[in-house]
Each structure stands twice: as structure tokens, then as C-alpha cells.
Design a protein around this motif. Sequence first.
Motif, mmCIF file in Angstrom:
data_model
loop_
_atom_site.group_PDB
_atom_site.id
_atom_site.type_symbol
_atom_site.label_atom_id
_atom_site.label_comp_id
_atom_site.label_asym_id
_atom_site.label_seq_id
_atom_site.Cartn_x
_atom_site.Cartn_y
_atom_site.Cartn_z
ATOM 1 N N THR B 252 12.918 7.803 30.211
ATOM 2 C CA THR B 252 12.021 6.935 29.435
ATOM 3 C C THR B 252 10.566 7.157 29.827
ATOM 4 N N CYS B 253 10.341 7.866 30.934
ATOM 5 C CA CYS B 253 8.966 8.187 31.334
ATOM 6 C C CYS B 253 8.630 9.630 31.001
ATOM 7 N N GLY B 254 9.524 10.290 30.294
ATOM 8 C CA GLY B 254 9.246 11.662 29.871
ATOM 9 C C GLY B 254 9.473 12.697 30.950
ATOM 10 N N THR B 255 10.253 12.375 31.984
ATOM 11 C CA THR B 255 10.536 13.371 33.025
ATOM 12 C C THR B 255 11.211 14.587 32.392
ATOM 13 N N PRO B 256 10.698 15.806 32.616
ATOM 14 C CA PRO B 256 11.336 16.995 32.037
ATOM 15 C C PRO B 256 12.777 17.130 32.538
ATOM 16 N N ILE B 257 13.624 17.673 31.690
ATOM 17 C CA ILE B 257 15.055 17.742 32.000
ATOM 18 C C ILE B 257 15.311 18.525 33.281
ATOM 19 N N GLN B 258 14.565 19.604 33.488
ATOM 20 C CA GLN B 258 14.805 20.411 34.682
ATOM 21 C C GLN B 258 14.577 19.591 35.949
ATOM 22 N N ALA B 259 13.517 18.780 35.912
ATOM 23 C CA ALA B 259 13.222 17.935 37.080
ATOM 24 C C ALA B 259 14.325 16.898 37.277
ATOM 25 N N ARG B 260 14.835 16.370 36.177
ATOM 26 C CA ARG B 260 15.930 15.395 36.290
ATOM 27 C C ARG B 260 17.167 16.034 36.893
ATOM 28 N N VAL B 261 17.490 17.217 36.392
ATOM 29 C CA VAL B 261 18.683 17.908 36.894
ATOM 30 C C VAL B 261 18.542 18.184 38.388
ATOM 31 N N GLU B 262 17.364 18.697 38.761
ATOM 32 C CA GLU B 262 17.172 19.053 40.177
ATOM 33 C C GLU B 262 17.269 17.817 41.061
ATOM 34 N N THR B 263 16.647 16.722 40.599
ATOM 35 C CA THR B 263 16.673 15.487 41.394
ATOM 36 C C THR B 263 18.102 14.969 41.517
ATOM 37 N N LEU B 264 18.794 14.952 40.383
ATOM 38 C CA LEU B 264 20.158 14.422 40.411
ATOM 39 C C LEU B 264 21.061 15.296 41.280
ATOM 40 N N GLU B 265 20.932 16.589 41.126
ATOM 41 C CA GLU B 265 21.790 17.485 41.905
ATOM 42 C C GLU B 265 21.556 17.281 43.405
ATOM 43 N N ALA B 266 20.280 17.223 43.789
ATOM 44 C CA ALA B 266 19.967 17.053 45.214
ATOM 45 C C ALA B 266 20.495 15.715 45.729
ATOM 46 N N ARG B 267 20.315 14.663 44.940
ATOM 47 C CA ARG B 267 20.782 13.349 45.395
ATOM 48 C C ARG B 267 22.310 13.298 45.448
ATOM 49 N N MET B 268 22.961 13.908 44.457
ATOM 50 C CA MET B 268 24.434 13.883 44.455
ATOM 51 C C MET B 268 24.990 14.618 45.672
ATOM 52 N N ARG B 269 24.368 15.729 46.004
ATOM 53 C CA ARG B 269 24.833 16.465 47.191
ATOM 54 C C ARG B 269 24.601 15.631 48.450
ATOM 55 N N ALA B 270 23.421 15.042 48.549
ATOM 56 C CA ALA B 270 23.087 14.269 49.752
ATOM 57 C C ALA B 270 23.978 13.040 49.898
ATOM 58 N N LEU B 271 24.335 12.433 48.765
ATOM 59 C CA LEU B 271 25.081 11.169 48.839
ATOM 60 C C LEU B 271 26.599 11.370 48.775
ATOM 61 N N GLY B 272 27.024 12.595 48.570
ATOM 62 C CA GLY B 272 28.470 12.865 48.519
ATOM 63 C C GLY B 272 29.110 12.449 47.214
ATOM 64 N N ALA B 273 28.326 12.410 46.133
ATOM 65 C CA ALA B 273 28.911 12.072 44.821
ATOM 66 C C ALA B 273 29.588 13.312 44.254
ATOM 67 N N ARG B 274 30.760 13.139 43.660
ATOM 68 C CA ARG B 274 31.478 14.311 43.134
ATOM 69 C C ARG B 274 31.305 14.495 41.640
ATOM 70 N N GLY B 275 30.852 13.473 40.953
ATOM 71 C CA GLY B 275 30.656 13.588 39.510
ATOM 72 C C GLY B 275 29.635 12.567 39.042
ATOM 73 N N LEU B 276 29.166 12.767 37.812
ATOM 74 C CA LEU B 276 28.150 11.852 37.259
ATOM 75 C C LEU B 276 28.745 11.074 36.103
ATOM 76 N N LEU B 277 28.678 9.761 36.195
ATOM 77 C CA LEU B 277 29.095 8.885 35.093
ATOM 78 C C LEU B 277 27.823 8.396 34.398
ATOM 79 N N ILE B 278 27.642 8.832 33.155
ATOM 80 C CA ILE B 278 26.476 8.356 32.384
ATOM 81 C C ILE B 278 26.954 7.169 31.559
ATOM 82 N N TYR B 279 26.388 6.029 31.815
ATOM 83 C CA TYR B 279 26.897 4.771 31.260
ATOM 84 C C TYR B 279 25.750 4.115 30.480
#
Lengths: 256, 332
Positions: B252-279
Motif C-alpha cells: 500500500t506504500c508502493g514498495t517495489p515487488i523485488q524489495a518485498r520478495v527480498e524482505t520476506l525471504e530474509a525474514r522467513m529464513r531468519a524466523l524459520g517460516a516454511r511457507g507464506l499464507l497470504i490472508y
Amino acid sequence: MSGIAAIGIDAGSTTCKLVAVDPDGAIMSSVLEPTEPRVELQVQRMLDAIRAKQGADSSVPTIATGYGRKLIKEATRNLTEITCHARGVFRDLGRAGTLIDIGGQDSKVIQIGPDGRPIDFMMNDKCAAGTGRFLEYTAARLGVSVPELGARALCTAREEPISSTCTVFAESEIISLIARGAEPDAILRGLHRSLVGRVVSMARSVGVVAPLMLSGGVAKNEAVRKMIAEATVEEVVLPGEPQLMGAYGAALLGIS
Amino acid sequence: MPIHYPRAMLRAHRLHPMELWGPPHVERHEGSRHFQAYTCDIVVKAMSFIRSGGLGASKAILVPHTCDALQGMGSVLGDFLDPDQRVLTLYLPRGRRGSDHEFLQSELRRLATTLVEVSGYEPSRADWDEAFEAEDAADRALADLYQRRDRLAISDRDFYTVVRSREYLTAEQFCQQAAALPEGDPPERGVGLMISGIVAEPALFDQIEAMGAHIAGDDLACGFRRVYSVSAQADPFERAAYRLLTSPADPTCGTPIQARVETLEARMRALGARGLLIYDPKFCEPELFDVPLLRKHLGACGFPVLHVEFEMGDRLPHQTLSRIEAFVETLS
């Protein structure tokens, strides 16, 4: 002494299935009944019967799947139909690929990995379009029984296009077509095409990886099989007992 | 109204925000008269709530330009419906360049002028300082909550109850609640999921727990996307703009998709998440645009993605719960 290693229960919306397997995963016994309103009581009765027949007791692992799975109090564990169908079909056909399971209440496309586990899946929800119920409901309007559906749809070259994917609107369309004098078999052919269009579009969104496999009650419908093969240009492979694959997979997971 | 707004600025003007995310148990019909049929529940139900007199004690309604639906709500309220409350809008830039900072500062100055009219109070320098100090402390408390998540002996429902209490508590009350959470050995919580979207209703967390999974981290608009950075610029508008424009990645703030992907991937690895639930609530445009790309890119990184749409206040149907459960099973 009983040779049963596990029992799988698929408490589906249309039919209720139980499968008992031996330690090698071979089916020893199975039973299929139309689902009754009190599915938990029905399953208990079926479970008692299969245990008595095989001389098994309640210590045999019992895995439940299907929409009524959480109602089965005796289940050691419950798992979704997606995991169970994938496992059952993988064991039966011995192949990874894309599984289309068209059930009474929903349909699913499951990509099965090389170890028999689902890798990705797509499921229609909140809508009867693309499910067995779509055919059943609309065919009832034409006075055709479910086992006859596929053969009737294939016995004509004519096809009345059904533009609506909504079950209720499709029924209205059928009424209009009947009123215009359309041939019932041509309407049935159109209905099958509509269902297949919906399911194939779902399969494409997951990605079709050959072979294409079918399970669920609708897999027995030869028109559906033929039209899916035409639409995807893929060979369609069926397990021996497509309707039992959920319960069979559940039983196999009970062993493992 | 959600999502991003200058809390310290409201406090400096002696105004206290109460956020409206729905509310879930309000009927749509009163609000749906004013919007297209596909407009999301957050907007339509909020409109129903406002039209039924739910905001009786409030002086103003602040509608940030989070998405087209909320912008539409601001216009409909301000131009046609004339509610008892003053309707305030806030145009948030979709980028994070120098010009975006300048634009937002001028927007905040315009908003401040209106806030003086609404509250009848012109803040002094001391008021601004006190407001920033209190709200920064609450922002830090929220960030700290996320840092401590693994050491908190509470369920996901309890955790998000506290996170979301920021929507209605004062900064001091929120800090007190956050500090009071019991620490202890983390319970065995099953498969870790990252949850993304706008807002998740509490029952979902119970259902996920019953499926043998837990929320390892979130990318929710009502959650982690509001873990703001604090700063110490002398100018209050510069400081408020900095806070809003340094929030985590957010479509909603216009974050480019690549930045979103990179942020999510890094956080998922750090937090031990195995999948993403988009709700997501149904028809949430800014979120929907990113879904196919998140699925593609995160899938390529080995993180399966499941997208679920829901209607606020309705129980999730059996089929939808089965989809989430099957997703958990594929990750187990």
C-alpha cells in the motif's frame, strides 16, 4: 490374529469410504456407502463392521479424511483429502505428476512430488461449479441418473454450450434449452464440457505436469476423462479404485 | 482508518485515535449503498458503522489514502454524506524519494492546520516533544515485542491481541501491556508460517494452532508493517514524515515487488517460516497485485505460498480451512 495394519476413513460429502490395509499397504477390505446425515454414527457402524470382519480391535491406527474427518472420534489422526489422495494415488500408480480429484463437494488439483507428497495444490471453494454436485444437480433436471451421465454425453456429436459455470444459473440455462427443444444428450455434453473447462483452468493455474491422474467419484465418468484428455492434450491415467483413493491414502499414512 | 497515519501529531493536538478495521460484526448493507459491490469489507463495514452512529464520541474521521477504496470513502464521506465528524484526508506518497518526503511533510502541515480547527488546540513545542517521546516509546515497545516473540510464553492469539491493542490504547497503556507479557520457555508450536495481508481475525490463530502450525512472523498491515523507525529530527513534520516513510515493505506504500520478495525471504529464513499464507479481505487491490509475483519468486526460493481471501466477520468455510490445513500438511 488380524492382519490389518491401518484403517483409512474418507468421510466425504457424497459417499463415505473405509479401507483396511495390511502391513505392506495392500487393500484387505473396503466399503463405500452414500453419506448419511449423521456421518459420525455411520462411520462408527462401518468401522465396527470392518473390524469384526477382519478380527481387528480399536488399537489399529485409524486415519480420517474428508469433510467429516473431524467428527470421527475414534480417528488416531485426521488429515486433509489433499494429502491422502496424493498418497493413495501415488502408491496405486507409482508415479509423480498432476492429480485432479473431482469430489462431490469440491475439486482439487494436486501436484504430487517424487516421494508421493503434495508439492502444490489448488482447490475450488465456496462454489459447486467444477464438482460432482454440478453434474448431479443439473443432470437431475434432465431426469438422467449419475452412472448414465458419461455415456449419454458421449453418444452424441451435438453439443449445447452451457455458458454459466454457476450450478444454479446452469440449471436455468438447461430449462431454457429444454424449452427450445434442445436434445438432452447434447445438453449433457455441454454440461460436461463446462465442468471440464473449469477443472482444466484450475489445473493450468497450478501447472500440469504429466502424467495427469484422476481420482474421486467423477473419475469414473468416461466423458469427463475424455474431455480432460482433449483439453490438456495429456494422457489421463486412473487408479484402480478412484473413489477409494482418499481412504486408501489415509490408511497408508496410518502405517507410516 | 488504516493503515499509516501520524500518531504523534494527533497526540500533540490532544486527540486520541481509535482505529476502524471493519469492524467485523457490522452488516454491510448500510455502507454498501455508497460503494461498488466489490469494495472490501474494511471500507464498507466501517461506513456502515459510521452511518449507524458508531462514532458518536469522535470529533473527526481521518481517512489516509491507503488504497483507492479508502480514498473513495474519504470522498464519499466528505463530499456527500456530511457526517457529524469532520472528515480529514491524508495523501500518502507511493515512493520513498526525497520528493516524497517533501510532499508528505507538506501534507502533514496541511493536516496539522485542520487538526487545530478540530481540537481547538495549537500544540506548543513542548507538546510536540512530549507526543513524540510517548509515541516513539510505544513504537519501540511494538518493535521489541516482535524481537521477543520467541521468548514469550503466550499463544499467537494472545500475542496479536496485544499487538492490535495499539489500535485503541494510548501509548502509555500499550507500553504497559507489552511489558507485562510473561516470558518463558517457548511452547512446542509446530510448523512455522509467515502470514501476510491486511488484517487477521483472532479465530484464525486458534485454527492455525489446531492444525499443528504457528505464526513464525507476519507481514500484516495491522502488525509488522507498522513497526516504524524512530528518529530525532527537530522539525516535527520532518520527523513524522520520516517515521511513515521508513516503515517496513508494504504494497500500500508502493514498495517495489523485488524489495518485498527480498524482505520476506530474509525474514522467513531468519524466523524459520516454511511457507507464506497470504490472508486478504476479498478484493483488496494493492495486495492482490503482488500475489502472483510473490507466489512465483518465493516459490523459486523454496517457500510455498497459499493465498486465501475472506470476508470479515464470517466464519471461514470448511473448504477454506481445509486449504490452509492441507498447506500446513505440505510443509510438515
